[in-house]
Design an enzyme around this catalytic site. Structure first.
Site, short mmCIF file in Angstrom:
data_model
loop_
_atom_site.label_atom_id
_atom_site.label_comp_id
_atom_site.label_asym_id
_atom_site.label_seq_id
_atom_site.Cartn_x
_atom_site.Cartn_y
_atom_site.Cartn_z
N HIS B 211 0.80 -1.22 0.00
CA HIS B 211 0.00 0.00 0.00
C HIS B 211 0.83 1.27 0.00
O HIS B 211 0.32 2.36 -0.22
CB HIS B 211 -1.03 -0.04 1.14
CG HIS B 211 -2.21 -0.88 0.79
ND1 HIS B 211 -3.48 -0.62 1.19
CD2 HIS B 211 -2.30 -2.00 0.02
CE1 HIS B 211 -4.31 -1.52 0.70
NE2 HIS B 211 -3.60 -2.39 0.00
N SER B 215 0.06 -1.28 -6.51
CA SER B 215 0.24 -2.49 -7.31
C SER B 215 0.95 -2.17 -8.63
O SER B 215 0.74 -1.12 -9.22
CB SER B 215 -1.12 -3.11 -7.63
OG SER B 215 -1.63 -3.76 -6.49
N LYS B 239 -14.12 -7.86 -8.63
CA LYS B 239 -13.27 -8.75 -9.43
C LYS B 239 -12.62 -9.82 -8.53
O LYS B 239 -12.59 -11.00 -8.89
CB LYS B 239 -12.19 -7.94 -10.14
CG LYS B 239 -11.50 -8.71 -11.25
CD LYS B 239 -10.72 -7.79 -12.18
CE LYS B 239 -10.10 -8.60 -13.30
NZ LYS B 239 -9.55 -7.76 -14.37
N ASP B 240 -12.12 -9.41 -7.35
CA ASP B 240 -11.57 -10.39 -6.41
C ASP B 240 -12.65 -11.35 -5.94
O ASP B 240 -12.41 -12.55 -5.78
CB ASP B 240 -10.96 -9.68 -5.18
CG ASP B 240 -9.55 -9.17 -5.46
OD1 ASP B 240 -8.98 -9.53 -6.50
OD2 ASP B 240 -9.03 -8.40 -4.62
N GLU B 283 4.95 -34.47 -0.35
CA GLU B 283 3.74 -33.84 -0.86
C GLU B 283 4.10 -33.07 -2.12
O GLU B 283 5.24 -32.63 -2.29
CB GLU B 283 3.18 -32.87 0.18
CG GLU B 283 2.75 -33.56 1.45
CD GLU B 283 1.53 -34.44 1.22
OE1 GLU B 283 0.41 -33.93 1.26
OE2 GLU B 283 1.71 -35.65 0.98
C1 HEM Z 1 1.07 -16.24 2.74
C2 HEM Z 1 1.61 -15.79 1.64
C3 HEM Z 1 1.22 -14.52 0.87
C4 HEM Z 1 0.10 -13.75 0.96
C5 HEM Z 1 -1.12 -13.97 1.86
C6 HEM Z 1 0.25 -12.66 0.00
C7 HEM Z 1 -0.68 -11.66 -0.21
C8 HEM Z 1 -0.58 -10.68 -1.16
C9 HEM Z 1 -1.64 -9.78 -1.56
C10 HEM Z 1 -3.07 -9.79 -0.96
C11 HEM Z 1 -1.17 -8.98 -2.55
C12 HEM Z 1 -1.94 -7.94 -3.37
C13 HEM Z 1 -2.77 -8.64 -4.44
C14 HEM Z 1 -1.93 -9.26 -5.55
O1 HEM Z 1 -1.09 -8.55 -6.15
O2 HEM Z 1 -2.09 -10.47 -5.79
C15 HEM Z 1 0.22 -9.33 -2.76
C16 HEM Z 1 1.07 -8.71 -3.67
C17 HEM Z 1 2.38 -9.11 -3.93
N1 HEM Z 1 3.02 -10.21 -3.41
FE1 HEM Z 1 2.25 -11.47 -2.04
N2 HEM Z 1 1.46 -12.79 -0.63
C18 HEM Z 1 2.08 -13.90 -0.15
C19 HEM Z 1 3.30 -14.41 -0.54
C20 HEM Z 1 4.11 -13.83 -1.50
C21 HEM Z 1 5.29 -14.45 -2.04
C22 HEM Z 1 5.81 -15.83 -1.66
C23 HEM Z 1 5.84 -13.55 -2.94
C24 HEM Z 1 7.11 -13.68 -3.80
C25 HEM Z 1 8.19 -14.17 -3.37
C26 HEM Z 1 5.00 -12.39 -2.96
C27 HEM Z 1 5.22 -11.26 -3.73
C28 HEM Z 1 4.30 -10.27 -3.95
C29 HEM Z 1 4.51 -9.13 -4.82
C30 HEM Z 1 5.79 -8.80 -5.61
C31 HEM Z 1 3.30 -8.39 -4.81
C32 HEM Z 1 2.98 -7.12 -5.58
C33 HEM Z 1 2.54 -7.57 -6.93
C34 HEM Z 1 2.11 -6.48 -7.84
O3 HEM Z 1 1.59 -5.48 -7.39
O4 HEM Z 1 2.29 -6.70 -9.05
N3 HEM Z 1 3.94 -12.61 -2.09
N4 HEM Z 1 0.56 -10.37 -1.92
#
Ligand code: HEM
Lengths: 231, 399
Positions: B211, B215, B239-240, B283
């Protein structure tokens, strides 16, 4: 005529012994397999899941003795089993089970239809694959010729013979019939909530499908605004 | 805007402005208008995690962490606790759904260059989450104390023992000195829920970081005018929401109609230290890393390459030298990245098979490509690659 049929239909659940494969399979378990195989994780009460009457289950439970602590002299006591007790093992210990079976332990039945590769069908095949030992084959004591195995033998004596049990519903107790029935029972034992699972699943999917349609419509309406004011 | 102090919301607002903060971050929050459905997967992961935590709490009410009782207590939950089978199915299915969502989420981030400036911290906190999720899943899988629980843990402990000098000491300290028994099981139980709850905290960091910078989007071009963005609500809530319904339907099909896909049947036999299963398979979500572990003939090497395959991800924001974010405009990288995804999946399939002959060859080739992608292609490809023209605005692609 119609009326007679109707009365006949209404009386059916009370009189006819409409037994299911699982119920017949339980009878085979109870009269044959239970001498050697345990049901450690299944309680007597669970048996109502295949539609057995509670009174019958209670009587079955009461025929089992279970340990009940010690008496005032410190000697072990027993009591008749209750509905909440597990059906358990015919042997007091694994060592005794081994001793009684030439060194092999009869596996517990609770999840056998799951852990046995091929499931209930495989169990059925094993039971049907005992054959007279061909001339020249030498088996050690406590081994029985069975073509379901690559090594052609198993440590379980052939448990089933034609007519070994008498089914209450009149089904003829042939060996293949009993094998199939006990397979059905073991399949239920390993997946006791299968029917609840698919009923719940259908309800959940139906609900989600409805919600998906509504949200798709909503999303479409909301996003139309963006598409319309595009230059 | 601010309400008089006399109204209940005004009173709260003056002391703890959560209502306005929520409005700012989740209602009016500006989102790029061109996000595709791959941007749903973060929300999917969040929901899967929430379901895991809630179902986990109910499992914990009936679970006993001891060698004598663990297997029994799981059988009791599955058979006798009312709706216990459902709670357990939600928990077991949730793990697979979470990992599936995470892998897509990470692939999305790699493809659209979401790890690049200014989103490095999002990538790093994300990786922190990935590691925590892996630890929680590993510890959790030991808890039912089935054959695969026991032997899977044994494989990992043996690998740990292969680390020179500190390995054996570390393993025995972790296990409480008496091998894989009740003391160790109790520790894995505590490790399981402590990591699970810490994940919530790290998600807060992850989303807070999101935030601040906002994005990314499929073009990789940052939004500039108000025409480039739409408010989170109602655009992305709908959309979500739609995506989530579909995600939950897949989840439901899995737990209600294909529950056997989720576990190895072997794990319904109680752990027996005297009987080694024919082949110890992990797994599916660990399979690629297991594939790497077994691609190398000596244990320590396998362990280093396997751990390194996650470690190298931390350096990705600095390994990639191209100023162009989205692979849409990088004709060569696009194919190279597809190759990476294929190599990772191939490693997973190889990880489920005995490491001999063809499978060993495939896994070795895949490991080599995996490392080459990160250590050679990311830094050096930009020198040779001719990128496509990047549009001036994120709406350019729509014209
Ligand atoms: C429990 C695990 C995780 C949760 C709950 C989570 C949740 C989220 C959410 C809600 C967003 C915003 C919506 C979206 O862009 O899809 C987000 C964005 C992002 N997440 Fe995660 N995430 C997790 C793990 C990860 C992992 C493992 C990575 C990469 C190593 C990661 C990298 C990113 C990045 C780079 C964004 C920004 C993407 C963009 O705006 O293009 N996240 N995450």
């Amino acid at each position: 005529m119609k009326r007679v049929l109707l009365i006949g239909l209404m009386a059916l659940p009370l009189t006819a012994q409409a037994s299911t494969p699982e119920q017949r399979g339980f009878q085979v378990y109870r009269q044959v397999c239970a001498t050697c195989h345990s049901l450690d994780h299944v309680t007597f009460a669970d048996l109502s899941g295949i539609g057995l009457a509670v009174a019958d289950i209670k009587a079955y439970a009461a025929s089992h003795q279970v340990p009940d602590g010690v008496d005032d002299d410190g000697d072990p006591k027993t009591r008749p089993a209750r509905l909440s007790d597990s059906i358990g093992s015919p042997y007091p210990s694994e060592a005794m089970a081994r001793l009684a079976n030439h060194g092999d332990t009869p596996p517990d039945f609770s999840r056998l239809a799951m852990t046995e590769e091929g499931g209930a069908g495989r169990i059925e095949t094993i039971l049907r694959s005992y054959e007279p030992k061909p001339a020249g084959v030498v088996l050690s004591a406590g081994s029985y010729y069975n073509t379901a195995f690559a090594q052609k033998h198993i440590g379980m004596p052939p448990p089933l013979h034609d007519g070994q049990v008498t089914y209450a519903d009149g089904t003829k107790a042939t060996l293949p019939q009993m094998a199939q029935d006990v397979g059905a029972f073991l399949d239920w034992v390993a997946h006791p909530h299968r029917s609840a699972r698919s009923h719940t699943g259908l309800a959940v999917l139906g609900y989600l499908a409805g919600l998906t349609v509504l949200l798709a419509l909503l999303k479409h309406r909301v996003w139309k605004r963006v598409k319309e004011n595009r230059q | 805007m601010s309400k008089p102090e006399t109204s209940p919301t005004g009173w709260l607002e003056a002391r703890l402005p959560i209502v306005s903060a929520f409005r700012r971050e989740y209602v009016d929050f500006a989102m790029p208008r061109n996000l595709n459905y791959l941007w749903n997967f973060g929300a999917f992961a969040t929901i899967a995690l929430a379901l895991l935590i809630v179902s986990g709490i109910f499992l914990a009410l009936n679970y006993t962490p001891s060698v004598a009782e663990a297997f029994n207590s799981i059988e009791t939950i599955d058979r006798h606790v009312s709706s216990g089978w459902l709670v357990r199915a939600i928990h077991m299915g949730g793990v697979s759904m979470l990992f599936a969502a995470l892998y897509v989420h990470m692939a999305r981030s790699l493809y659209y260059g979401s790890y690049k400036t200014p989103r490095e911290l999002l990538w790093l906190t994300g990786l922190g989450l990935f590691i925590l999720v892996m630890i929680a899943a590993f510890a959790g899988y030991i808890l039912p104390w089935g054959q695969m629980s026991y032997w899977g843990a044994t494989v990992v402990i043996n690998a740990m023992n292969a680390v020179p000098v500190i390995g054996p000491a570390l393993a025995s300290w972790l296990l409480g000195g008496e091998g894989l028994g009740s003391v160790a099981l109790h520790r894995f139980y505590v490790l399981h829920f402590v990591t699970a709850f810490s994940i919530i905290g790290v998600i807060v960091l992850h989303v807070a970081a999101l935030h601040v910078v906002g994005s990314n989007n499929p073009t990789g071009v940052e939004p500039e005018t108000s025409d480039d963005v739409v408010p989170f609500h109602p655009y992305y809530t709908t959309k979500d929401g739609l995506g989530l319904c579909l995600f939950l339907m897949v989840y439901a099909v899995l737990i209600f109609f294909a529950p056997d896909l989720l576990t190895l049947a072997n794990n319904y036999a109680m752990a027996n230290p005297l009987v080694t299963p024919g082949d110890i398979t992990p797994e599916w979500y660990f399979a690629p890393f297991y594939g790497i572990l077994r691609a190398v003939p000596f244990k320590l090497g396998g362990l280093l390459l396997s751990a390194g395959s996650v470690a190298v991800l931390f350096a990705v924001p600095w390994l990639d030298r191209s100023p162009v974010k989205s692979a849409r405009f990088r004709p060569v990288l696009r194919w190279a990245l597809l190759g990476l995804f294929i190599a990772f999946i191939a490693l997973g399939v190889a990880g489920m098979h005995k490491p001999t002959g063809l499978w060993l060859g495939i896994s070795r080739l895949s490991v080599a490509y995996y490392y080459a992608y990160f250590l050679l292609l990311l830094p050096f490809l930009p020198r040779f690659e001719k990128t496509r023209p990047v549009p001036a605005s994120l709406r350019g692609e729509n014209r």
